[in-house]
Write a protein that holds these residues in place. Structure first.
Motif, PDB file in Angstrom:
ATOM      1  N   CYS A 188     -59.826  35.714  17.845  1.00 31.56           N
ATOM      2  CA  CYS A 188     -60.160  34.311  17.581  1.00 31.56           C
ATOM      3  C   CYS A 188     -61.330  34.187  16.604  1.00 31.56           C
ATOM      4  CB  CYS A 188     -60.488  33.600  18.891  1.00 31.56           C
ATOM      5  SG  CYS A 188     -59.086  33.467  20.023  1.00 31.56           S
ATOM      6  N   GLY A 189     -62.220  35.167  16.574  1.00 35.79           N
ATOM      7  CA  GLY A 189     -63.353  35.131  15.663  1.00 35.79           C
ATOM      8  C   GLY A 189     -63.091  35.770  14.307  1.00 35.79           C
ATOM      9  N   LEU A 190     -61.888  36.297  14.110  1.00 37.86           N
ATOM     10  CA  LEU A 190     -61.548  36.976  12.852  1.00 37.86           C
ATOM     11  C   LEU A 190     -61.503  35.986  11.694  1.00 37.86           C
ATOM     12  CD1 LEU A 190     -60.782  39.870  11.955  1.00 37.86           C
ATOM     13  CD2 LEU A 190     -58.382  39.192  12.219  1.00 37.86           C
ATOM     14  N   ARG A 191     -62.124  36.360  10.569  1.00 39.11           N
ATOM     15  CA  ARG A 191     -62.158  35.502   9.378  1.00 39.11           C
ATOM     16  C   ARG A 191     -61.457  36.206   8.229  1.00 39.11           C
ATOM     17  NH1 ARG A 191     -68.577  33.667   9.516  1.00 39.11           N
ATOM     18  NH2 ARG A 191     -68.614  32.981  11.711  1.00 39.11           N
ATOM     19  N   TRP A 192     -61.052  35.412   7.256  1.00 38.96           N
ATOM     20  CA  TRP A 192     -60.358  35.997   6.111  1.00 38.96           C
ATOM     21  C   TRP A 192     -61.273  36.923   5.323  1.00 38.96           C
ATOM     22  CZ3 TRP A 192     -55.494  36.377   6.135  1.00 38.96           C
ATOM     23  CH2 TRP A 192     -54.678  35.389   6.688  1.00 38.96           C
ATOM     24  N   GLU A 193     -62.558  36.660   5.362  1.00 40.31           N
ATOM     25  CA  GLU A 193     -63.490  37.539   4.666  1.00 40.31           C
ATOM     26  C   GLU A 193     -63.582  38.915   5.324  1.00 40.31           C
ATOM     27  OE1 GLU A 193     -67.637  36.160   6.897  1.00 40.31           O
ATOM     28  OE2 GLU A 193     -67.052  35.224   5.000  1.00 40.31           O
ATOM     29  N   ASN A 194     -63.064  39.027   6.555  1.00 37.25           N
ATOM     30  CA  ASN A 194     -63.078  40.301   7.271  1.00 37.25           C
ATOM     31  C   ASN A 194     -61.832  41.132   7.014  1.00 37.25           C
ATOM     32  OD1 ASN A 194     -64.338  38.375  10.003  1.00 37.25           O
ATOM     33  ND2 ASN A 194     -65.560  39.571   8.559  1.00 37.25           N
ATOM     34  N   ILE A 195     -60.901  40.614   6.190  1.00 35.18           N
ATOM     35  CA  ILE A 195     -59.631  41.305   5.972  1.00 35.18           C
ATOM     36  C   ILE A 195     -59.431  41.549   4.477  1.00 35.18           C
ATOM     37  CG2 ILE A 195     -57.123  41.150   6.222  1.00 35.18           C
ATOM     38  CD1 ILE A 195     -57.507  39.428   8.654  1.00 35.18           C
ATOM     39  N   ASP A 196     -59.068  42.764   4.147  1.00 32.48           N
ATOM     40  CA  ASP A 196     -58.671  43.122   2.780  1.00 32.48           C
ATOM     41  C   ASP A 196     -57.223  43.570   2.841  1.00 32.48           C
ATOM     42  OD1 ASP A 196     -58.211  44.238   0.264  1.00 32.48           O
ATOM     43  OD2 ASP A 196     -60.304  44.847   0.044  1.00 32.48           O
ATOM     44  N   LEU A 197     -56.302  42.658   2.490  1.00 32.09           N
ATOM     45  CA  LEU A 197     -54.880  42.965   2.603  1.00 32.09           C
ATOM     46  C   LEU A 197     -54.431  43.985   1.564  1.00 32.09           C
ATOM     47  CD1 LEU A 197     -53.434  39.397   3.281  1.00 32.09           C
ATOM     48  CD2 LEU A 197     -53.861  41.226   4.928  1.00 32.09           C
ATOM     49  N   ASP A 198     -55.101  44.026   0.424  1.00 32.96           N
ATOM     50  CA  ASP A 198     -54.711  44.987  -0.616  1.00 32.96           C
ATOM     51  C   ASP A 198     -55.085  46.413  -0.222  1.00 32.96           C
ATOM     52  OD1 ASP A 198     -53.695  42.932  -2.191  1.00 32.96           O
ATOM     53  OD2 ASP A 198     -55.651  42.543  -3.114  1.00 32.96           O
ATOM     54  N   LYS A 199     -56.305  46.568   0.284  1.00 32.52           N
ATOM     55  CA  LYS A 199     -56.746  47.908   0.699  1.00 32.52           C
ATOM     56  C   LYS A 199     -56.377  48.218   2.149  1.00 32.52           C
ATOM     57  CE  LYS A 199     -60.678  48.045  -2.477  1.00 32.52           C
ATOM     58  NZ  LYS A 199     -62.156  48.196  -2.594  1.00 32.52           N
ATOM     59  N   ARG A 200     -55.830  47.224   2.836  1.00 34.67           N
ATOM     60  CA  ARG A 200     -55.368  47.377   4.219  1.00 34.67           C
ATOM     61  C   ARG A 200     -56.497  47.835   5.138  1.00 34.67           C
ATOM     62  NH1 ARG A 200     -50.036  50.960   3.896  1.00 34.67           N
ATOM     63  NH2 ARG A 200     -50.623  51.204   6.087  1.00 34.67           N
ATOM     64  N   VAL A 201     -57.557  47.014   5.144  1.00 34.07           N
ATOM     65  CA  VAL A 201     -58.715  47.282   6.004  1.00 34.07           C
ATOM     66  C   VAL A 201     -59.098  45.987   6.709  1.00 34.07           C
ATOM     67  CG1 VAL A 201     -61.100  48.076   6.124  1.00 34.07           C
ATOM     68  CG2 VAL A 201     -59.543  49.082   4.463  1.00 34.07           C
ATOM     69  N   LEU A 202     -59.472  46.108   7.967  1.00 35.37           N
ATOM     70  CA  LEU A 202     -59.922  44.972   8.765  1.00 35.37           C
ATOM     71  C   LEU A 202     -61.279  45.317   9.374  1.00 35.37           C
ATOM     72  CD1 LEU A 202     -57.874  42.846  11.248  1.00 35.37           C
ATOM     73  CD2 LEU A 202     -59.917  43.998  12.083  1.00 35.37           C
ATOM     74  N   TRP A 203     -62.227  44.393   9.248  1.00 34.96           N
ATOM     75  CA  TRP A 203     -63.568  44.602   9.820  1.00 34.96           C
ATOM     76  C   TRP A 203     -63.741  43.685  11.028  1.00 34.96           C
ATOM     77  CZ3 TRP A 203     -62.604  44.713   4.644  1.00 34.96           C
ATOM     78  CH2 TRP A 203     -63.050  45.843   3.947  1.00 34.96           C
ATOM     79  N   VAL A 204     -64.156  44.238  12.130  1.00 30.40           N
ATOM     80  CA  VAL A 204     -64.472  43.457  13.323  1.00 30.40           C
ATOM     81  C   VAL A 204     -65.980  43.221  13.327  1.00 30.40           C
ATOM     82  CG1 VAL A 204     -64.379  43.355  15.831  1.00 30.40           C
ATOM     83  CG2 VAL A 204     -62.556  44.508  14.565  1.00 30.40           C
ATOM     84  N   GLU A 205     -66.397  41.984  13.070  1.00 25.07           N
ATOM     85  CA  GLU A 205     -67.821  41.690  12.924  1.00 25.07           C
ATOM     86  C   GLU A 205     -68.325  40.610  13.870  1.00 25.07           C
ATOM     87  OE1 GLU A 205     -68.699  40.889   8.864  1.00 25.07           O
ATOM     88  OE2 GLU A 205     -68.315  42.954   8.218  1.00 25.07           O
ATOM     89  N   GLN A 206     -67.450  39.785  14.419  1.00 22.32           N
ATOM     90  CA  GLN A 206     -67.893  38.747  15.337  1.00 22.32           C
ATOM     91  C   GLN A 206     -66.774  38.448  16.329  1.00 22.32           C
ATOM     92  OE1 GLN A 206     -67.987  37.702  11.779  1.00 22.32           O
ATOM     93  NE2 GLN A 206     -65.773  37.473  11.983  1.00 22.32           N
ATOM     94  N   GLN A 207     -67.129  37.729  17.370  1.00 21.10           N
ATOM     95  CA  GLN A 207     -66.152  37.284  18.357  1.00 21.10           C
ATOM     96  C   GLN A 207     -66.454  35.842  18.727  1.00 21.10           C
ATOM     97  OE1 GLN A 207     -66.471  39.651  21.908  1.00 21.10           O
ATOM     98  NE2 GLN A 207     -68.689  39.729  21.823  1.00 21.10           N
TER      99      GLN A 207
END
Length: 401
Positions: free
Chosen positions: A212-231
């Protein structure tokens, strides 16, 4: 010889054993005023403690004394130790355990007089009345409370809760095998627009508050990486994004290939909902933080809504009861099924302690994490694997012992 001070400033006297003793009247958690004593080897050390007691009293902060009850200590601990230093969720959990289980049974006891035998009887009775798991949780809260009391210079020299053991099952909940996870995801694809959110739970082990706390700035679809930074958590200030509970929870994760298309669809759906709402006059709330998963009105998805979605999909698929926490555990179960090393499972699930995973202490390498999630992605990607796995499971069940 005592030095005279203004009224309310306390006194300092020299004891017969050579130490110095300060006495100050301080407020108690229950609103009363009591005399508090502090000791020091030198006059300056004792005077420093006296000044700190006066400063606390002037700031309205109560100071516990030796004859305070457990009820008074719980109130002080929750207000001045737990609430300022821990999350609102932790405070609610501790407060609930104190209010429902600890204060009714231990509230009138003087803290310094609480004994092992007495506490063991209370915990045993609590286990009989409310269950072993409830008693174990209350015991953990009590142990944390008494540990904090030992630091407060009250005179408590031992934590009696550490000397009492409460037996309870260590089962952290059920999990699904690959067949059931595939059935769940297949049903989620047909039943809910939040399929991309549900896909992230068994594949990456994300917690529902993190989704629910995931933001688009936390996802890089091209490099296929997701950062978990908040909840996203419910606090006294409302439902807001807060930092993850531990440093280990904040970690980059490789984004499985089958998540890319659903996430792109999610972005297009949000843009379409916004355009439709603005053109037709329907209610819409622009989200300045850019959350990935939003409702029809543009507000960030709530953890309770995600929980109910999981329940609907589970019932529709005929899989019985399951919650997001159990679905997250299924991620670890499937990684173990793939013979992934425990330290890699720890890195994927972002446990703060390896003991939470399999009691093995190690650090995971990034390439290993990527390979592990890639294997899990391959296992859950192909829809036809559902029929094959069900066939294999049926054949194994039919084999005689």
């Amino acid at each position: 010889m005592a030095r005279r001070r203004p009224n309310g400033a306390g006194t300092i006297t020299k004891r017969s054993d050579g130490r110095y003793q300060a006495a100050v009247y301080v407020p108690q958690p229950d609103g009363t005023i009591k005399r508090k004593f502090a000791y020091g080897k030198t006059y300056d050390e004792c005077d420093d403690k006296r000044r700190k007691l006066i400063e606390r009293a002037q700031n309205g902060v109560p100071t516990p004394t030796r004859d305070m009850t457990m009820s008074d200590w719980f109130e002080y601990w929750l207000t001045y130790i737990v609430k300022p230093s821990l999350s609102d969720g932790s405070h609610r959990t501790y407060e609930s355990a104190v209010r429902l289980h600890l204060r009714p049974r231990l509230g009138r006891k003087v803290m310094l007089k609480l004994g092992v035998k007495e506490l063991r009887a209370v915990m045993t009775k609590l286990a009989e009345d409310k269950g072993a798991k409830t008693a174990r949780h209350a015991h953990r809260v009590l142990k944390a409370s008494l540990t904090a009391a030992m630091v407060e210079d009250i005179g408590l020299t031992r934590n009696v809760a550490k000397l009492v053991h409460v037996r309870a099952s260590t089962d952290s909940g059920k999990s699904w095998d690959a067949v059931k996870v595939l059935r769940f995801l297949a049903e989620a694809r047909r039943r809910t627009v939040y399929y991309p959110a549900l896909l992230l739970i068994p594949l990456l082990g994300l917690r529902r508050a993190e989704i629910c706390g995931l933001r688009w700035e936390n996802i890089d679809l091209d490099k296929r990486v997701l950062w978990v930074e908040q909840q996203r958590q419910r606090t006294s200030a409302g439902t807001i994004d807060v930092e993850t509970k531990t440093e280990t929870s904040r970690a980059p994760l490789p984004l499985p290939a089958q998540c890319i298309a659903p996430l792109r669809w999610q972005r297009m759906r949000t843009a379409w909902l916004r355009e439709r709402a603005l053109s037709s006059g329907r209610p819409w709330t622009d989200d300045p933080d850019g959350h990935v998963f939003v409702t029809r009105t543009g507000q960030p998805l709530q953890a309770d809504c995600l929980y109910q979605t999981v329940q609907r999909v589970t019932r529709s698929a005929g899989l019985g009861k399951m919650n997001p926490k159990g679905l997250r555990k299924s991620c670890g179960t499937l990684l173990v099924h793939l013979r992934v090393h425990p330290r890699i499972v720890k890195a994927v699930l972002r446990h703060s302690r390896i003991s939470t995973t399999l009691d093995i202490y190690a650090e995971a390498l990034d390439p290993d994490v990527i390979e592990a999630v890639g294997q899990l992605d391959l296992l859950l990607r192909q829809p036809d694997r559902l029929d094959r796995l069900q066939t294999v499971t049926a054949e194994e069940d039919e084999q005689p012992d």
